[in-house]
Scaffold this active site. Structure first.
Site, PDB file in Angstrom:
ATOM      1  N   GLY A  56      -8.617  -2.335   0.276  1.00  0.00           N
ATOM      2  CA  GLY A  56      -8.885  -0.615   1.520  1.00  0.00           C
ATOM      3  C   GLY A  56      -9.374   0.201   0.828  1.00  0.00           C
ATOM      4  O   GLY A  56      -9.941   1.293   1.733  1.00  0.00           O
TER       5      GLY A  56
ATOM      6  N   ASN B 283       2.788   4.279   4.257  1.00  0.00           N
ATOM      7  CA  ASN B 283       2.686   3.589   3.947  1.00  0.00           C
ATOM      8  C   ASN B 283       4.154   3.461   3.209  1.00  0.00           C
ATOM      9  O   ASN B 283       4.774   2.871   2.291  1.00  0.00           O
ATOM     10  CB  ASN B 283       1.937   3.034   1.923  1.00  0.00           C
ATOM     11  CG  ASN B 283       1.406   4.270   1.519  1.00  0.00           C
ATOM     12  OD1 ASN B 283       1.387   5.567   2.062  1.00  0.00           O
ATOM     13  ND2 ASN B 283       1.495   4.162  -0.060  1.00  0.00           N
TER      14      ASN B 283
ATOM     15  N   GLN C 281      -1.189  -0.159   6.672  1.00  0.00           N
ATOM     16  CA  GLN C 281       0.043  -0.773   6.591  1.00  0.00           C
ATOM     17  C   GLN C 281       0.122  -0.747   8.528  1.00  0.00           C
ATOM     18  O   GLN C 281       1.239  -1.809   8.792  1.00  0.00           O
ATOM     19  CB  GLN C 281       0.778   0.825   6.376  1.00  0.00           C
ATOM     20  CG  GLN C 281       0.719   0.694   5.203  1.00  0.00           C
ATOM     21  CD  GLN C 281       1.295  -0.473   4.791  1.00  0.00           C
ATOM     22  OE1 GLN C 281       2.529  -1.130   5.033  1.00  0.00           O
ATOM     23  NE2 GLN C 281       1.681  -0.647   3.013  1.00  0.00           N
TER      24      GLN C 281
ATOM     25  N   THR D 277     -21.697 -10.291  -4.616  1.00  0.00           N
ATOM     26  CA  THR D 277     -21.752 -11.816  -4.009  1.00  0.00           C
ATOM     27  C   THR D 277     -20.549 -11.567  -3.221  1.00  0.00           C
ATOM     28  O   THR D 277     -19.252 -11.008  -4.057  1.00  0.00           O
ATOM     29  CB  THR D 277     -21.601 -12.754  -5.345  1.00  0.00           C
ATOM     30  OG1 THR D 277     -23.055 -12.623  -6.292  1.00  0.00           O
ATOM     31  CG2 THR D 277     -21.876 -13.784  -4.322  1.00  0.00           C
TER      32      THR D 277
ATOM     33  N   SER E 288      -6.808  -4.065   4.148  1.00  0.00           N
ATOM     34  CA  SER E 288      -6.647  -4.926   3.003  1.00  0.00           C
ATOM     35  C   SER E 288      -5.540  -6.745   3.789  1.00  0.00           C
ATOM     36  O   SER E 288      -4.638  -6.371   4.275  1.00  0.00           O
ATOM     37  CB  SER E 288      -5.679  -4.179   2.600  1.00  0.00           C
ATOM     38  OG  SER E 288      -5.769  -4.417   1.369  1.00  0.00           O
TER      39      SER E 288
ATOM     40  N   CYS F  15      12.163   9.140 -11.472  1.00  0.00           N
ATOM     41  CA  CYS F  15      12.497   8.755 -11.867  1.00  0.00           C
ATOM     42  C   CYS F  15      12.230   6.832 -10.972  1.00  0.00           C
ATOM     43  O   CYS F  15      12.654   5.814 -12.619  1.00  0.00           O
ATOM     44  CB  CYS F  15      14.205   8.518 -12.026  1.00  0.00           C
ATOM     45  SG  CYS F  15      14.341   8.310 -10.284  1.00  0.00           S
TER      46      CYS F  15
END
Length: 377
Positions: free
Chosen positions: A71, A152, A180, A238, A200, A328
Site C-alpha cells: 500500500g 489505521n 484498512q 518482475t 495491501s 513509550c
C-alpha cells in the site's frame, strides 16, 4: 497457554485457502510473465486473470489496477504521479494520515515546491468537512485531496461520499488510502467516485509484500521504478506472481464472507468495550473507536487513566500482541502523530493501546486479556 493476537490492523494471519492456492501456484507456475514462451504466457495469464477478478470486486476495469509491492508503494505512485504527471500544485490532507502519505507529501513539498494544506480534525480526530470545503474554495490551483477511508490507529471512518461530492464540486482530484478498508467494506467505484485508491493484501489475510493501486481510467501514469515494461510500463519489476494470486484469493474470501465476519467481529468489539468499561474506571476511547457505527469494527483504541510505560512489553511477555499509541509504547520519542493531532498533551502521554480484531479472534481470548490487564493495571 496459546498466545493471543490482537494486532490485526498491523497485519493479519494468512488464510489456509490462500496458502494452498499460493503453494499450488508455486508448483504449477514457474515462468517469467515477461517471457513469450508457454511458461511465461501461463504466468502472465494468471496475473491478468487475478487483475480482472480483483477489478470486478470494485466495479472497476482491469486496466485501472496496477500491482505493487505494498500500500505504501501504491500511495507513493499515486502522489508522485499527481504532482509530476497530472500537474497538481496543491494537496489537501490531514495530520492523522498514514506516514505513507504524510512523509511522501513532505518530500514532494520540498522537491517539487507544491503547497500542502492540512484540514482540521475535531476532538475525535475526524475530518472537519466545513474546513475542507473552505480550503477547496480558497484554492485556485489544480488540487488533490488525500484522506484515508479508515484510520489505521483509531478506526475513524471518513464520510467518503460527502468528500467525493466536495471534490467533484470544486474540480479536485481525490485519493484515498483505503488499506484498512479493502476486504472489510464493500467499495463500488462507480457509486463512490474515488480517483485513486490503494490496497495491501496482508491486511485482509493475504500475503505480505503485495498490493495494488487503482487509477481511474483516463489518467496517464508514469513509473517511479524504471528498467522494464511490466504492469503496462507503469511499474518496472518482475511481478510477484504467487503473491498476486494469493491476494486475489484472500480478497475473494474476505468479500464473500464480509457480512458474517463483520457481524461477528463487531459483536466481539462491543463485548470487549463493555468488559473494559465494567472493569476499569475512567477509561477512555480515542476518537470514535468505541462507536460501532462510525468507526472500523476491527479497531479499538483505548486510553487508560494511568501512565504505564511497560504495559505493551508486559502484555507481550504474557503472550498478548497489541500495538501502542504513545511514545513509550511505540518505541518513538515523538509518540503517535495521530493521537497528538487531537488529544491534549496530558491525554496524549497517557497509556494508549490499539486492539485490533479479526475473524479468528475469540470471546475467550478477550476475557483473558481483561484478566491480564487487571493484573497489570
Amino acid at each position: 497457554m496459546n498466545a493471543i493476537y490482537l494486532d490485526n490492523a498491523a497485519t493479519t494471519f494468512l488464510d489456509k485457502e490462500v496458502i494452498e492456492v499460493m503453494h499450488q501456484s508455486m508448483i504449477d507456475i514457474n515462468g517469467n510473465p515477461s517471457s513469450t514462451h508457454q511458461f511465461g504466457r501461463k504466468a502472465k495469464a494468471s496475473i491478468e486473470t487475478a487483475r480482472k477478478n480483483i477489478a470486478k470486486h470494485f466495479n472497476a476495469s482491469a486496466a485501472e489496477i496496477i500491482f505493487t509491492s505494498s500500500g505504501t508503494e501504491a500511495d507513493n505512485l499515486i502522489l508522485f504521479n499527481a504532482v509530476e504527471n497530472l500537474g497538481v500544485k496543491t494537496v489537501i490532507t490531514s495530520k492523522v494520515e498514514h506516514h505513507a502519505v504524510l512523509h511522501t507529501l513532505e518530500y514532494l513539498e520540498k522537491q517539487q515546491n507544491i503547497n500542502v494544506k492540512y484540514v482540521d480534525v475535531n476532538d475525535k480526530g475526524s475530518i472537519n468537512l466545513e474546513h475542507l470545503e473552505q480550503l477547496l474554495k480558497d484554492t485556485a490551483e489544480k488540487t488533490l485531496v488525500s484522506l484515508m477511508l479508515v484510520n489505521n490507529e483509531i478506526g475513524s471512518i471518513l464520510p467518503i461520499d460527502k468528500v467525493c461530492k466536495l471534490c467533484d464540486d470544486h474540480n479536485a482530484l481525490f485519493h484515498s488510502d483505503t488499506v484498512q478498508a479493502v476486504g472489510q467494506y464493500q467499495i463500488d467505484l462507480q457509486k463512490t467516485p474515488i480517483d485513486f485508491m490503494v490496497a495491501s493484501a496482508h491486511k485482509f489475510h493475504g500475503p505480505k509484500g503485495v498490493g495494488f493501486a487503482y487509477f481511474k481510467k483516463g489518467f496517464g501514469i508514469q513509473p517511479m521504478i524504471h528498467g522494464g515494461e511490466q504492469e503496462k510500463g507503469v511499474r518496472s519489476s518482475t511481478e510477484n506472481v504467487h503473491s498476486i494470486i494469493g491476494m486475489e484469493k484472500a480478497l475473494e474470501i474476505s468479500l464473500k464472507n464480509i457480512e458474517n465476519n463483520s457481524t461477528k467481529i463487531k459483536a466481539l468489539k462491543s463485548y470487549f468495550i463493555t468488559e473494559l468499561k465494567s472493569n476499569f474506571s475512567n477509561i477512555s476511547f480515542n476518537g470514535d473507536s468505541d462507536d460501532l457505527e462510525n468507526s472500523s469494527y476491527k479497531i479499538l483504541s483505548v486510553r487508560f487513566p494511568v501512565e504505564n510505560n511497560m504495559l505493551l512489553f508486559s502484555l507481550d511477555l504474557a503472550g498478548i500482541a497489541v500495538s501502542g499509541g504513545s511514545a513509550c509504547q511505540s518505541g518513538s520519542n515523538k509518540g503517535s502523530h495521530v493521537l497528538h493531532a487531537f488529544l491534549n498533551e496530558d491525554d496524549a502521554l497517557k497509556t494508549s493501546v490499539r486492539f485490533s480484531f479479526s475473524k479468528q479472534t475469540t470471546k475467550e481470548e478477550l476475557d483473558r486479556v481483561v484478566v491480564k490487564l487487571k493484573e497489570l493495571l
